[in-house]
Scaffold this motif. Structure first.
Motif, PDB file in Angstrom:
ATOM      1  N   VAL A   1       7.191  18.316  15.584  1.00  0.00           N
ATOM      2  CA  VAL A   1       5.330  17.859  14.851  1.00  0.00           C
ATOM      3  C   VAL A   1       5.379  17.024  14.102  1.00  0.00           C
ATOM      4  O   VAL A   1       4.672  15.705  14.054  1.00  0.00           O
ATOM      5  CB  VAL A   1       4.783  19.026  14.693  1.00  0.00           C
ATOM      6  N   THR A   2       6.298  17.056  13.903  1.00  0.00           N
ATOM      7  CA  THR A   2       6.359  16.106  12.465  1.00  0.00           C
ATOM      8  C   THR A   2       6.840  14.947  13.648  1.00  0.00           C
ATOM      9  O   THR A   2       6.114  13.196  12.349  1.00  0.00           O
ATOM     10  CB  THR A   2       7.722  15.557  11.739  1.00  0.00           C
ATOM     11  N   ARG A   3       7.441  14.417  14.056  1.00  0.00           N
ATOM     12  CA  ARG A   3       7.620  13.429  15.454  1.00  0.00           C
ATOM     13  C   ARG A   3       6.795  12.371  15.502  1.00  0.00           C
ATOM     14  O   ARG A   3       5.954  11.981  15.641  1.00  0.00           O
ATOM     15  CB  ARG A   3       8.759  13.605  16.293  1.00  0.00           C
ATOM     16  N   LYS A   4       5.902  14.068  15.905  1.00  0.00           N
ATOM     17  CA  LYS A   4       4.704  13.764  17.098  1.00  0.00           C
ATOM     18  C   LYS A   4       3.656  13.069  16.239  1.00  0.00           C
ATOM     19  O   LYS A   4       3.154  11.917  16.033  1.00  0.00           O
ATOM     20  CB  LYS A   4       3.737  14.554  17.990  1.00  0.00           C
ATOM     21  N   THR A   5       3.033  13.647  14.803  1.00  0.00           N
ATOM     22  CA  THR A   5       2.865  12.367  13.782  1.00  0.00           C
ATOM     23  C   THR A   5       3.132  11.496  13.607  1.00  0.00           C
ATOM     24  O   THR A   5       2.484  10.608  13.100  1.00  0.00           O
ATOM     25  CB  THR A   5       2.943  13.322  12.534  1.00  0.00           C
TER      26      THR A   5
ATOM     27  N   LEU B   1      -1.863   4.918   3.520  1.00  0.00           N
ATOM     28  CA  LEU B   1      -2.121   5.058   4.979  1.00  0.00           C
ATOM     29  C   LEU B   1      -1.636   5.813   5.471  1.00  0.00           C
ATOM     30  O   LEU B   1      -2.970   6.107   7.191  1.00  0.00           O
ATOM     31  CB  LEU B   1      -0.548   4.255   4.979  1.00  0.00           C
ATOM     32  N   ILE B   2      -1.295   7.093   4.990  1.00  0.00           N
ATOM     33  CA  ILE B   2      -1.349   8.177   5.932  1.00  0.00           C
ATOM     34  C   ILE B   2      -2.823   8.368   6.165  1.00  0.00           C
ATOM     35  O   ILE B   2      -3.482   9.208   7.116  1.00  0.00           O
ATOM     36  CB  ILE B   2      -0.084   8.844   6.177  1.00  0.00           C
TER      37      ILE B   2
ATOM     38  N   VAL C   1       0.828  -1.336  -0.014  1.00  0.00           N
ATOM     39  CA  VAL C   1       0.172  -0.118  -0.119  1.00  0.00           C
ATOM     40  C   VAL C   1       0.912   0.970  -0.219  1.00  0.00           C
ATOM     41  O   VAL C   1       1.792   1.144   0.630  1.00  0.00           O
ATOM     42  CB  VAL C   1      -0.752   0.596   0.964  1.00  0.00           C
ATOM     43  N   GLN C   2       0.544   2.698  -0.351  1.00  0.00           N
ATOM     44  CA  GLN C   2       1.332   3.352  -0.903  1.00  0.00           C
ATOM     45  C   GLN C   2       1.417   4.004   0.916  1.00  0.00           C
ATOM     46  O   GLN C   2       0.379   4.182   0.897  1.00  0.00           O
ATOM     47  CB  GLN C   2       1.075   4.485  -1.812  1.00  0.00           C
TER      48      GLN C   2
ATOM     49  N   LYS D   1       4.293   9.767  15.728  1.00  0.00           N
ATOM     50  CA  LYS D   1       3.800   8.620  16.874  1.00  0.00           C
ATOM     51  C   LYS D   1       2.759   8.061  16.501  1.00  0.00           C
ATOM     52  O   LYS D   1       2.224   7.721  16.324  1.00  0.00           O
ATOM     53  CB  LYS D   1       4.959   9.299  17.692  1.00  0.00           C
ATOM     54  N   ARG D   2       2.136   9.353  16.013  1.00  0.00           N
ATOM     55  CA  ARG D   2       0.787   9.292  16.283  1.00  0.00           C
ATOM     56  C   ARG D   2       0.148   8.180  15.183  1.00  0.00           C
ATOM     57  O   ARG D   2      -0.214   6.982  15.385  1.00  0.00           O
ATOM     58  CB  ARG D   2      -0.093  10.026  15.696  1.00  0.00           C
ATOM     59  N   ILE D   3       0.897   8.327  14.205  1.00  0.00           N
ATOM     60  CA  ILE D   3       0.771   7.005  12.607  1.00  0.00           C
ATOM     61  C   ILE D   3       0.827   5.958  13.563  1.00  0.00           C
ATOM     62  O   ILE D   3       0.404   4.918  13.605  1.00  0.00           O
ATOM     63  CB  ILE D   3       0.918   7.385  11.861  1.00  0.00           C
ATOM     64  N   GLN D   4       2.314   5.661  14.339  1.00  0.00           N
ATOM     65  CA  GLN D   4       2.380   4.072  14.536  1.00  0.00           C
ATOM     66  C   GLN D   4       2.103   4.013  15.718  1.00  0.00           C
ATOM     67  O   GLN D   4       1.924   2.432  15.603  1.00  0.00           O
ATOM     68  CB  GLN D   4       4.402   4.505  14.907  1.00  0.00           C
ATOM     69  N   HIS D   5       0.988   4.954  16.429  1.00  0.00           N
ATOM     70  CA  HIS D   5       0.075   4.245  17.782  1.00  0.00           C
ATOM     71  C   HIS D   5      -1.181   3.865  17.141  1.00  0.00           C
ATOM     72  O   HIS D   5      -1.675   2.930  17.519  1.00  0.00           O
ATOM     73  CB  HIS D   5      -0.216   5.435  18.125  1.00  0.00           C
TER      74      HIS D   5
END
Length: 309
Positions: free
Chosen positions: A264-268, A161-162, A156-157, A270-274
């Protein structure tokens, strides 16, 4: 009229009545003779027809037995002749809808022949030939399942996913909404895979489950790896952009003002990973429950491990 005249008249009437009575008696005797003769003839006819009827019944029974025997012989001949008739189909590939239908029909004929020889002539050469060809066909079906799965399993691209993971509507709904939004296989491919899997599981050839698990796991791994690389590329781009804007801005108040962009990018990320961890855990739990109900196996409560950073 005097009394003598009346008496004479009554005597004449009595004689006429006796004459009619005698005539009726004669007619009754003739009728009885006719009925007796008819009954005798009917009895003789019954005695003549009854053996013919019994013989016809026996002939009908023999005819039925002959028809059943001919049907059984045709069926036995078909079992002995099944290998030459379906060999070219089995040695080919069960590809395409028509080809798959023809292949599965040929496999069904081989299965029936195998059951017949195992029951009636287990030491025959025909059983060895049928079993060998049936095994070859089963291997072809399993190989076709793997080839179709490998051919149509695409990762999946990252953008998709995002988009799914960051969509608030899909985050609050059940997993099925987000999963169904990704079309992994076309309807035709899914139908072929289901039919192949149904045949394999009906023959207790469950190796395809391991094949499916490996292929889909590799596809998922590739999707997650691509997503990580995409996030790293996006993080690097955001960092470089923030540094460039900071260095060119005259109103710099901090030595490292770009850290907020990186944060902000890292929070995003981590949020996606979570989000993916939660979805993976729920999907693994559902799969474990389904597999446990169908096979009786207990996979425990192990949690799936995602790719490390």
């Amino acid at each position: 009229m005097d009394s003598s005249g009346k008496l004479e008249k009554e005597r004449q009437n009595l004689d006429a009545f006796k004459e009619h009575l005698q005539r009726n008696s004669q007619l009754s005797e003739k009728m009885v003779d006719i009925l007796t003769s008819f009954e005798n003839r009917l009895g003789r006819l019954q005695q003549t027809i009854l053996p013919i009827y019994n013989e016809m019944e026996n002939l009908q029974l023999k005819k039925t037995n002959i028809e059943k025997t001919m049907f059984a012989l045709d069926r036995v001949i078909m079992f002995h002749d099944v290998c030459p008739r379906v060999e070219s189909i089995i040695l080919g590939r069960p590809n395409g809808s028509d080809g798959l239908n023809e292949f599965l029909d040929a496999m069904e004929k081989l299965r029936e022949a195998q059951n017949y020889f195992e029951k009636n002539n287990p030491q025959s050469v025909e059983l060895e030939n049928v079993s060998s060809l049936f095994k070859t066909g089963g291997d072809s079906i399993q190989r076709e399942f793997k080839e179709i799965l490998l051919k149509h399993s695409k990762h999946v691209q990252p953008a998709i996913l995002i988009d799914i993971s960051t969509n608030d509507d899909e985050l609050v709904t059940d997993d099925s909404s987000s999963v169904s939004s990704i079309s992994h296989f076309s309807e035709t491919v899914s139908s072929d895979l289901i039919r192949l899997a149904d045949w394999l599981i009906s023959q207790s050839r469950d190796e395809y489950m391991n094949v499916y698990a490996r292929v889909r796991a590799n596809t998922l791994t590739k999707s997650m790896t691509t997503l990580k690389e995409y996030q790293k590329t996006g993080s690097a781009g955001s960092t470089n952009m923030a540094i460039g804007q900071t260095m060119g801005s005259p109103s710099v108040k901090s030595k490292f003002p770009h850290r907020s962009e990186v944060t902000v990018t890292r929070k995003t990320s981590k949020r996606i990973q979570h989000v993916f961890e939660k979805k993976a855990n729920r999907m693994f739990l559902k799969a474990s429950q389904t597999l446990g109900q169908s096979t009786g196996l207990n996979l425990g409560t192990r949690r799936p491990t995602l790719i490390g950073n």
